[in-house]
Design an enzyme around this catalytic site. Structure first.
Site, short mmCIF file in Angstrom:
data_model
loop_
_atom_site.label_atom_id
_atom_site.label_comp_id
_atom_site.label_asym_id
_atom_site.label_seq_id
_atom_site.Cartn_x
_atom_site.Cartn_y
_atom_site.Cartn_z
N ARG A 36 0.79 -1.23 0.00
CA ARG A 36 0.00 0.00 0.00
C ARG A 36 0.83 1.28 0.00
O ARG A 36 0.27 2.37 -0.09
CB ARG A 36 -0.97 0.00 1.17
N HIS A 68 3.98 -10.13 -6.61
CA HIS A 68 3.06 -9.22 -7.29
C HIS A 68 3.50 -7.80 -6.98
O HIS A 68 3.88 -7.49 -5.84
CB HIS A 68 1.64 -9.48 -6.78
N TYR A 71 0.41 -1.79 -5.12
CA TYR A 71 -0.77 -1.20 -5.75
C TYR A 71 -0.57 0.18 -6.38
O TYR A 71 -1.25 0.52 -7.34
CB TYR A 71 -1.89 -1.06 -4.71
N HIS A 108 0.36 -5.13 -13.13
CA HIS A 108 -0.79 -4.63 -13.88
C HIS A 108 -0.27 -3.64 -14.91
O HIS A 108 0.84 -3.15 -14.81
CB HIS A 108 -1.76 -3.93 -12.93
N GLU A 143 -0.22 -8.87 -16.50
CA GLU A 143 -1.50 -9.48 -16.13
C GLU A 143 -2.66 -8.82 -16.89
O GLU A 143 -2.78 -7.60 -16.91
CB GLU A 143 -1.73 -9.34 -14.62
N ASP A 177 -5.45 -13.91 -15.48
CA ASP A 177 -6.37 -13.88 -14.33
C ASP A 177 -7.77 -14.24 -14.84
O ASP A 177 -8.33 -13.54 -15.70
CB ASP A 177 -6.35 -12.49 -13.69
N HIS A 180 -10.52 -11.54 -14.14
CA HIS A 180 -10.36 -10.38 -15.03
C HIS A 180 -10.81 -10.69 -16.45
O HIS A 180 -11.48 -9.88 -17.09
CB HIS A 180 -8.90 -9.92 -15.03
N HIS A 214 -3.77 -16.90 -12.46
CA HIS A 214 -4.52 -16.47 -11.27
C HIS A 214 -5.91 -17.06 -11.37
O HIS A 214 -6.68 -16.69 -12.26
CB HIS A 214 -4.61 -14.94 -11.21
N ASP A 227 -13.97 -5.70 -11.00
CA ASP A 227 -12.85 -6.48 -10.48
C ASP A 227 -13.11 -6.90 -9.04
O ASP A 227 -12.52 -6.35 -8.11
CB ASP A 227 -11.55 -5.66 -10.59
N HIS A 229 -13.06 -10.41 -6.90
CA HIS A 229 -12.78 -11.85 -6.92
C HIS A 229 -13.77 -12.58 -6.02
O HIS A 229 -14.23 -12.02 -5.03
CB HIS A 229 -11.36 -12.12 -6.43
N GLU A 259 -6.34 -15.93 -5.66
CA GLU A 259 -6.42 -14.62 -5.00
C GLU A 259 -7.86 -14.41 -4.56
O GLU A 259 -8.48 -13.39 -4.86
CB GLU A 259 -6.01 -13.50 -5.96
ZN ZN Z 1 -8.38 -8.56 -9.68
MN MN Z 2 -4.81 -11.38 -10.43
MN MN Z 3 -3.08 -8.59 -10.03
#
Ligand code: ZN
Ligand code: MN
Ligand code: MN
Length: 279
Positions: A36, A68, A71, A108, A143, A177, A180, A214, A227, A229, A259
């Site tokens: 974060r 990964h 963010y 991303h 991704e 993913d 996604h 993913h 988005d 999950h 995830e």
């Molecule tokens: Zn996602």
């Molecule tokens: Mn993912």
């Molecule tokens: Mn991701």
């Protein structure tokens, strides 16, 4: 079958391996630091040694592990300072993966923030190419995204066009993913639609470039661009679709990472068990 989930590094980074073993994972994903913030405390010699020793002592194959990106970075941003910071973070994360012996870093593709796809993609390719110049064996995995407003890389054709511009080739791969893809409009509800979707993916991106999958069900429906999950088999993709994806990934020997959320309905243990059942 190589399967696991995103695990916490809380306490110290080697704890990730304990968390993975506890969940009976044969694959896992981590953030190498707090996802974060912008700042990352440098990995100490002890961090690196302990992580590597634990991973080696486990039955988990190094090539079934990935990290990964945090963010905040946005590689497609039109803002000069934000772009510089994002590329710096990407390079730093690649180096941290190299230190830890993690072969893949998932990223991303970012948001062009309303300045148009062409400008966003130009920035993105520039940033990725810079990070691709680092001297190590870490592969950056692009991704596919859910197709939220201004986001780049939800369309396989566009993802493929971006991918083809990246050099050197050996430094780049892709991460698929399922949530996604599904909310971006690619059907995954049953065996036939899963086959069609991966044929389409292969056509534009190339299955040989797919290094991590993913596995997430989607809270929303096909093409909703949301988005969120969800637990395997309980979302828009459903049991038949998730089972078909698991079988496909196993056949192609692609490590599967969950995830999925942790709530009253299920936790990681249960979702991993479910995925193994589907196989
Ligand atoms: Zn996602
Ligand atoms: Mn993912
Ligand atoms: Mn991701």
């Amino acid at each position: 079958m190589q399967i696991g989930c995103h695990v916490s590094i809380s306490g110290s980074i080697d704890k990730a391996v304990d968390n993975a073993i506890e969940r009976e994972c044969s694959a896992f994903q981590i953030f190498t630091r707090n996802p974060r913030g912008w700042h990352a405390k440098e990995l100490t010699k002890d961090d690196i040694t302990n992580f590597k020793l634990k991973l080696r002592a486990s039955k988990i194959d190094r090539f079934a592990t990935c990290a990964h990106m945090p963010y905040l970075p946005n590689l497609a941003t039109p803002k000069e300072d934000g772009f510089e910071k994002s590329v710096k973070t990407l390079i730093n994360e690649v180096e941290r993966c190299s230190q830890l012996g993690i072969p893949y870093l998932v990223t991303h593709l970012g948001s062009h923030l309303g300045t148009g796809e062409e400008a966003g993609i130009k920035r993105l390719v520039e940033g990725l190419t810079k990070a691709g110049q680092t001297k190590n064996d870490v592969m950056i995995l692009l991704e596919n995204t859910a197709g939220q407003k201004n986001s780049v890389g939800s369309d396989f054709k566009q993802l493929g066009e971006i991918f083809k511009q990246l050099k050197p080739k050996k430094k780049f791969g892709v991460c698929f993913d399922t949530c996604h893809a599904f909310v971006a409009g690619y059907n995954l509800k049953d065996k036939d639609s899963v086959k069609d979707t991966f044929v389409e993916f292969d056509r534009y991106v190339g299955i040989e470039n797919l290094k991590i999958l993913h596995l997430n069900d989607a809270k929303g429906e096909l093409g909703c661009n949301l988005d969120r999950h969800y637990h395997l088999g309980l979302g828009g993709i459903g049991e038949k679709g998730i089972a078909a994806v698991v079988k496909f990934a196993n056949k192609k020997k692609i490590p599967i990472i969950l995830e999925t959320p942790i709530d009253n309905e299920r936790d990681d243990f249960e979702n991993i068990r479910k995925a193994k059942e589907f196989a």
